[in-house]
Design a protein around this motif. Structure first.
Motif, PDB file in Angstrom:
ATOM      1  N   ALA A  65      22.143  39.662  19.778  1.00 22.63           N
ATOM      2  CA  ALA A  65      23.590  39.632  19.583  1.00 22.63           C
ATOM      3  C   ALA A  65      23.960  38.258  19.036  1.00 22.63           C
ATOM      4  O   ALA A  65      23.264  37.275  19.285  1.00 22.63           O
ATOM      5  N   LYS A  66      25.044  38.204  18.273  1.00 24.71           N
ATOM      6  CA  LYS A  66      25.461  36.966  17.612  1.00 24.71           C
ATOM      7  C   LYS A  66      25.616  35.794  18.578  1.00 24.71           C
ATOM      8  O   LYS A  66      25.306  34.667  18.258  1.00 24.71           O
ATOM      9  N   ASP A  67      26.134  36.083  19.771  1.00 21.01           N
ATOM     10  CA  ASP A  67      26.443  34.978  20.682  1.00 21.01           C
ATOM     11  C   ASP A  67      25.251  34.571  21.547  1.00 21.01           C
ATOM     12  O   ASP A  67      25.377  33.768  22.452  1.00 21.01           O
ATOM     13  N   GLY A 126      13.849  49.758  15.663  1.00 30.07           N
ATOM     14  CA  GLY A 126      14.106  48.576  16.478  1.00 30.07           C
ATOM     15  C   GLY A 126      15.582  48.220  16.479  1.00 30.07           C
ATOM     16  O   GLY A 126      16.171  47.908  17.518  1.00 30.07           O
ATOM     17  N   MET A 127      16.197  48.272  15.289  1.00 28.62           N
ATOM     18  CA  MET A 127      17.620  47.963  15.187  1.00 28.62           C
ATOM     19  C   MET A 127      18.441  49.001  15.946  1.00 28.62           C
ATOM     20  O   MET A 127      19.425  48.679  16.607  1.00 28.62           O
ATOM     21  N   GLN A 128      18.013  50.259  15.853  1.00 27.94           N
ATOM     22  CA  GLN A 128      18.728  51.321  16.575  1.00 27.94           C
ATOM     23  C   GLN A 128      18.649  51.114  18.078  1.00 27.94           C
ATOM     24  O   GLN A 128      19.631  51.289  18.790  1.00 27.94           O
ATOM     25  N   ALA A 129      17.448  50.735  18.564  1.00 25.91           N
ATOM     26  CA  ALA A 129      17.272  50.515  19.999  1.00 25.91           C
ATOM     27  C   ALA A 129      18.246  49.437  20.476  1.00 25.91           C
ATOM     28  O   ALA A 129      18.878  49.549  21.524  1.00 25.91           O
ATOM     29  N   ASN A 142      20.865  44.655   9.012  1.00 25.51           N
ATOM     30  CA  ASN A 142      21.978  43.960   9.643  1.00 25.51           C
ATOM     31  C   ASN A 142      23.135  43.856   8.654  1.00 25.51           C
ATOM     32  O   ASN A 142      24.291  44.070   8.991  1.00 25.51           O
ATOM     33  N   LYS A 143      22.786  43.563   7.418  1.00 25.54           N
ATOM     34  CA  LYS A 143      23.797  43.376   6.395  1.00 25.54           C
ATOM     35  C   LYS A 143      24.402  44.697   5.915  1.00 25.54           C
ATOM     36  O   LYS A 143      25.603  44.808   5.747  1.00 25.54           O
ATOM     37  N   THR A 144      23.539  45.683   5.713  1.00 27.17           N
ATOM     38  CA  THR A 144      24.027  46.902   5.070  1.00 27.17           C
ATOM     39  C   THR A 144      24.478  47.969   6.059  1.00 27.17           C
ATOM     40  O   THR A 144      25.281  48.814   5.713  1.00 27.17           O
ATOM     41  N   GLN A 154      27.046  45.682   9.748  1.00 25.22           N
ATOM     42  CA  GLN A 154      28.142  44.740   9.478  1.00 25.22           C
ATOM     43  C   GLN A 154      27.835  43.315   9.956  1.00 25.22           C
ATOM     44  O   GLN A 154      28.730  42.624  10.457  1.00 25.22           O
ATOM     45  N   ASP A 155      26.597  42.910   9.838  1.00 26.61           N
ATOM     46  CA  ASP A 155      26.259  41.527  10.161  1.00 26.61           C
ATOM     47  C   ASP A 155      26.533  41.166  11.627  1.00 26.61           C
ATOM     48  O   ASP A 155      26.857  40.039  11.952  1.00 26.61           O
TER      49      ASP A 155
END
Ligand code: HEC
Length: 393
Positions: free
Chosen positions: A136-138, A181-184, A204-206, A209-210
């Motif tokens: 996560a971003k934070d 992995g991204m889905q998980a 992440n980009k496409t 939404q980053d």
């Protein structure tokens, strides 16, 4: 599927087409007499048509390598021509396309003598590629111990999976592709994903939404320098390209952002020693890189590879398992197909294909060429790749 079937003919036709197009184009601007044949010789790039973020044959979204190739061609003052190949098998592809003289350059090869030996020479580094930690971003992770108590998505048979294998305090969620992995991560089934970075960044980009932070990692078998590869006779072209690369630094940096490649400081992970004293991070670094590249240079390949593996396994268990064992688990060495790599190394795929096509009737191995298609054989092979024993035993 196999790039050598019609590639040469096509590439030659394409090269001629590009040449004609260029001659026609330049004739409008400069007197024909001044354009020597040399100047219009296209810069021929080998690239995969379906390997975003690296390359694609879609003109609207060509990918990082193709755009770098286009920038290089412009800098060299030559038109560009493509030889599209599609293959999951890195070294074999290099042998057939680049060393088969179907193209002049291949972008994104691991810059290591051990990749193909002296047959392939390299430009200076154009990118750093490898596995990334996606969070996560934070949340920032600055070392492996911060993964303690977390659920970490790792790709099946990847360096991160090996690296975390001995850590009982880290819960592994095994996935078959960076997409999974991204889905998980997105579905809350994992807290962190430790997956193939370029595809994670691209998704992440496409797709996401980053929303995630994608941090490149480094350490044995985790990341490596990628460069432009040439056949060893092409030192002149290599030197020309090395001379123009510094001018393209900015362009290339922008392209990496455009295609979501993880940038910034890499996180260092040390290879973990197992009690037996073998490195779980990788075998010898470069040899490992070569094998990673052979199977994992592409996210798209991984996604379709996961599918191929599934289909291959189904065929295998339906047709081959009663002799070779369910899931290829077989205690009789002679027919233990987990030993193919150990036995044949680089020739493994060729051996596999000849044997399944022709069989060894005298020895009790039937011929299957009338039974399965080439793509079914490829799927069986993709499955067998996932069960190969460590080759260094
Ligand atoms: C009726 C039994 C039988 C079936 C069914 C069978 N095989 Fe075999 N296979 C053998 C035997 C026996 C050998 C070993 C031949 C020898 O000793 O050289 C072999 C050898 C092989 C080898 C070469 C192994 C090596 O190390 O050289 C491959 C690859 C292989 N089989 C793949 C397959 C695949 C894929 C299928 C399913 C499509 C399949 N086999 C189905 C009996 C079978």
């Amino acid at each position: 599927m196999r790039p050598n079937r019609s590639g040469l003919g096509n590439s030659r036709r394409r090269a001629i087409a590009a040449l004609l197009a260029c001659v026609a184009g330049s004739a409008l601007i400069v007197p024909a007499a001044t354009s020597r044949a040399d100047e219009v010789k296209p810069f021929r790039l080998c690239a995969d048509p379906t390997n975003l973020p690296f390359s694609s044959n879609s003109p609207s979204q060509p990918g990082l390598y193709v755009e770098i190739g286009q920038a290089l061609a412009r800098a060299l003052g030559r038109p560009i021509a493509y030889d599209w190949y599609k293959s999951y098998f890195g070294k074999r592809t290099v042998r057939v396309t680049l060393l088969g003289k179907q193209c002049d350059a291949m972008i994104g090869l691991p810059r290591s003598e051990d990749f193909m030996g002296p047959a392939v020479i390299f430009s200076s580094t154009v990118a750093r590629e490898g596995y990334a930690l996606v969070t996560a971003k934070d949340r920032t992770v600055s070392g492996i111990d911060e993964l303690r108590g977390k659920r970490v998505a790792v790709q099946f048979a990847s360096t991160p999976q090996n690296l975390l294998a001995t850590r009982d305090d880290i819960q592994k969620v095994t996935v078959l592709s960076p997409e999974e992995g991204m889905q998980a991560l997105d579905r809350g089934k994992a807290d962190v994903a430790f997956i193939w970075g370029p595809v994670a960044g691209w998704l992440n980009k496409t797709v996401y939404q980053d929303r995630y932070r994608v941090q490149l990692t480094e350490g044995e078998g985790l990341s490596w320098d990628a460069a432009i590869g040439f056949a060893k006779a092409s030192t002149e072209l290599r030197d020309q390209i090395d001379a123009v690369l510094p001018d393209l630094e900015r362009t290339i940096a922008d392209l990496k952002v455009k295609y979501g490649l993880p940038t910034g400081q890499a996180l260092h992970f040390n290879a973990v020693q197992t009690p037996a004293g073998t490195t779980t991070g990788a075998g010898t670094g470069a040899a490992h890189v070569a094998s990673v590249v052979a199977t994992e240079t592409k996210g798209d390949a991984l996604a379709s590879n996961a599918e191929a593996v599934g289909q291959g396994k189904e065929i295998f268990n339906g047709t081959c398992a009663h002799c070779h064992g369910p899931d290829a688990i077989q205690s009789e060495r002679k027919i233990d197909l987990r030993l193919l790599r150990h036995r044949y190394g680089d020739e493994m795929r060729e051996k596999f294909l000849t044997t399944v096509h022709e069989g060894r009737p005298a020895k009790g191995m039937p011929s299957w060429k009338e039974v399965f298609t080439d793509s079914q054989f490829d799927n069986i092979y993709a499955f067998l790749l996932t069960v190969q024993a460590e080759s260094n035993d």
